[in-house]
Motif scaffolding. Structure first.
Motif, PDB file in Angstrom:
ATOM      1  N   LEU A 158       0.735  -1.102   0.100  1.00 58.01           N
ATOM      2  CA  LEU A 158      -0.047  -0.101   0.021  1.00 58.01           C
ATOM      3  C   LEU A 158       0.850   1.302   0.085  1.00 58.01           C
ATOM      4  O   LEU A 158       0.341   2.331  -0.429  1.00 58.01           O
ATOM      5  N   SER A 159       2.094   1.098   0.346  1.00 59.85           N
ATOM      6  CA  SER A 159       2.981   2.345   0.581  1.00 59.85           C
ATOM      7  C   SER A 159       3.126   3.024  -0.788  1.00 59.85           C
ATOM      8  O   SER A 159       3.223   4.234  -0.552  1.00 59.85           O
ATOM      9  N   PRO A 160       3.266   2.431  -2.134  1.00 62.53           N
ATOM     10  CA  PRO A 160       3.553   3.099  -3.270  1.00 62.53           C
ATOM     11  C   PRO A 160       2.254   4.387  -3.398  1.00 62.53           C
ATOM     12  O   PRO A 160       2.327   5.119  -4.197  1.00 62.53           O
ATOM     13  N   TYR A 161       1.190   4.183  -2.656  1.00 61.92           N
ATOM     14  CA  TYR A 161       0.214   5.149  -2.910  1.00 61.92           C
ATOM     15  C   TYR A 161      -0.099   5.967  -1.415  1.00 61.92           C
ATOM     16  O   TYR A 161      -1.037   6.899  -1.660  1.00 61.92           O
ATOM     17  N   LEU A 162       0.908   5.887  -0.793  1.00 64.13           N
ATOM     18  CA  LEU A 162       1.038   6.905   0.497  1.00 64.13           C
ATOM     19  C   LEU A 162       1.536   8.289   0.073  1.00 64.13           C
ATOM     20  O   LEU A 162       2.607   8.259  -0.283  1.00 64.13           O
ATOM     21  N   LYS A 163       0.899   9.463   0.468  1.00 62.46           N
ATOM     22  CA  LYS A 163       1.180  10.608   0.349  1.00 62.46           C
ATOM     23  C   LYS A 163       2.170  11.005   1.268  1.00 62.46           C
ATOM     24  O   LYS A 163       3.197  11.949   0.976  1.00 62.46           O
ATOM     25  N   ASP A 164       2.111  10.750   2.689  1.00 59.42           N
ATOM     26  CA  ASP A 164       2.867  11.150   3.687  1.00 59.42           C
ATOM     27  C   ASP A 164       3.589   9.758   4.026  1.00 59.42           C
ATOM     28  O   ASP A 164       3.883   9.090   3.529  1.00 59.42           O
ATOM     29  N   LYS A 165       3.866   9.760   5.481  1.00 57.26           N
ATOM     30  CA  LYS A 165       4.588   8.723   5.988  1.00 57.26           C
ATOM     31  C   LYS A 165       4.080   8.026   7.167  1.00 57.26           C
ATOM     32  O   LYS A 165       3.255   8.962   8.058  1.00 57.26           O
ATOM     33  N   LEU A 166       4.313   6.707   7.371  1.00 56.62           N
ATOM     34  CA  LEU A 166       3.709   6.153   8.562  1.00 56.62           C
ATOM     35  C   LEU A 166       4.415   6.526   9.823  1.00 56.62           C
ATOM     36  O   LEU A 166       5.862   6.654   9.645  1.00 56.62           O
ATOM     37  N   LYS A 167       3.885   6.295  10.759  1.00 57.53           N
ATOM     38  CA  LYS A 167       4.529   6.601  12.008  1.00 57.53           C
ATOM     39  C   LYS A 167       4.707   5.206  13.067  1.00 57.53           C
ATOM     40  O   LYS A 167       3.739   4.719  13.123  1.00 57.53           O
ATOM     41  N   MET A 168       5.725   5.093  13.858  1.00 55.51           N
ATOM     42  CA  MET A 168       5.930   4.048  14.481  1.00 55.51           C
ATOM     43  C   MET A 168       4.615   3.728  15.602  1.00 55.51           C
ATOM     44  O   MET A 168       3.969   2.732  15.880  1.00 55.51           O
ATOM     45  N   LYS A 169       4.400   4.908  16.171  1.00 58.55           N
ATOM     46  CA  LYS A 169       3.562   4.938  17.383  1.00 58.55           C
ATOM     47  C   LYS A 169       2.037   4.572  16.907  1.00 58.55           C
ATOM     48  O   LYS A 169       1.241   3.825  17.686  1.00 58.55           O
ATOM     49  N   TRP A 170       1.688   5.027  15.911  1.00 62.32           N
ATOM     50  CA  TRP A 170       0.192   4.735  15.161  1.00 62.32           C
ATOM     51  C   TRP A 170       0.406   3.103  14.758  1.00 62.32           C
ATOM     52  O   TRP A 170      -0.809   2.749  14.764  1.00 62.32           O
ATOM     53  N   LEU A 171       1.423   2.717  14.018  1.00 59.05           N
ATOM     54  CA  LEU A 171       1.479   1.339  13.743  1.00 59.05           C
ATOM     55  C   LEU A 171       1.400   0.293  15.183  1.00 59.05           C
ATOM     56  O   LEU A 171       0.628  -0.619  14.906  1.00 59.05           O
TER      57      LEU A 171
END
Length: 355
Positions: A200-213
């Motif tokens: 799914l990351s190729p469609y991601l505009k911003d960045k994932l964060k560890m705390k939310w994962l």
């Protein structure tokens, strides 16, 4: 055309609903048959490797993002066709398992006299439409679905509180630790599916964060532990083990004042999760096969194969045996191998960047 059309919030929600479907619906019967009364202990134990798994997944994500590596990197490699076939088949099987289990549940719960083909075709066409519309549509629908699904989950959990006997959770380890450890493998087989975020990351505009994962991981554990403990405290381990879907059976006990038979709300829960999981899985599978050029026939072909596969006669007993003995163990092994593959990609691409 810019493919970055969803935010990190969308991915978190898609992971909760899609992975939540397998841990909430498919994993619980397997846990009960494997670990019986100690199934809830297995889920608690599995949270430790799951937390480590999330840390490793996030580490790989950060490295991939830093080196500007995506799934497209695999599709540009020499063996790109093999990669597309293997992972396309993986996501197709996920969709098949989800739809097959949904059909079995619908026929045994509320659609006794409805022909199988009517259920299969109607639900498949809805999922096909979502897959064709794309990841933004699927993720937007997921945002609207999640609050209602969560609310209904809280409703059945709190509403059935008078029916719970927590003494039925004990004693633990009555027959040793072996069953509990086996349950950990089944739980992790579902939890580890968060590696879907790589696709799914190729469609991601911003960045994932560890705390939310990590929060997503906690919610998935709660999604498993809540209905699992509910089944054990409401029915006992012996009866819960016999049930095809203990999470659904808890709705049959729920009553609010004079209002009974609220189990129709669970139909929304189940179909919502199944819809997101199927449409998302086949969207990803379709993209894996249409990287170099736009082949509009790919998705309809996938869904046609799905309809034919689900229509093949397969009784519930042997299907459950397949899930327990084949699907869940292989699913766990496949995800571990996939993570090792991504680590290898980081190493290879990282070396090239350094050169």
């Amino acid at each position: 055309m810019n493919q970055k059309v969803i935010s990190a919030t969308h991915i978190y929600i898609l992971l909760i609903i899609s992975t939540g479907f397998i841990v909430h619906v498919l994993s619980i019967p397997m846990l009960l048959t494997a670990s019986k009364r100690d199934a809830w202990i297995s889920v608690i134990f599995s949270s430790i490797p799951f937390a480590l798994w999330i840390l490793l997944v996030f580490y790989i994500y950060k490295k991939l993002n830093k080196n500007n590596i995506t799934i497209n990197s695999f599709l540009k490699m020499k063996y790109s066709i093999l990669f597309a076939v293997v992972y396309g088949l993986y996501f197709f099987i996920n969709a098949f398992i989800s739809l097959k289990f949904t059909i079995i549940w619908a026929k045994t719960s509320y659609a006794f006299e409805v022909p199988n083909m009517v259920i299969v075709l109607s639900f498949s066409f809805i999922c096909l439409y979502a897959s064709i519309k794309g990841i933004r549509t699927i993720s937007t629908i997921a945002i609207f679905i999640l609050p209602l699904v969560s609310l209904f989950g809280v409703l059945v959990g709190v509403g059935n509180w008078p029916n719970k006997d927590f003494e039925l959770l004990f004693p633990i380890f009555e027959k040793g630790y072996r069953d509990s450890l086996q349950g950990v493998a089944y739980a992790c087989s579902g939890f580890f599916e968060i590696i879907t975020l790589f696709f799914l990351s190729p469609y991601l505009k911003d960045k994932l964060k560890m705390k939310w994962l990590l929060l997503v991981g906690l919610m998935l554990v709660v999604l498993t532990l809540g209905p699992l403990m509910g089944a054990l405290t409401e029915f006992g381990s012996v009866e819960a083990e016999k049930m095809m879907n203990p999470a659904y059976e808890q709705w049959r006990l729920l009553s609010i004042g004079q209002v009974t038979r609220l189990d129709f709300l669970s139909i929304f829960q189940w179909l919502s999760g199944s819809f997101i999981r199927i449409s998302l899985s086949l969207f990803i599978a379709g993209k894996l096969f249409t990287y170099k050029e736009n082949k509009r026939w790919i998705l309809p072909a996938f869904y046609l194969c799905l309809i034919l596969a689900v229509s093949f006669p397969w009784d519930a007993t042997s299907f459950f045996y397949f899930l327990k003995k084949i699907y869940f163990p292989i699913n766990l092994l496949f995800q571990i191998c996939s993570l090792l593959l991504f680590l290898l990609l980081i190493h290879l691409k990282g070396d090239r960047h350094e050169e």
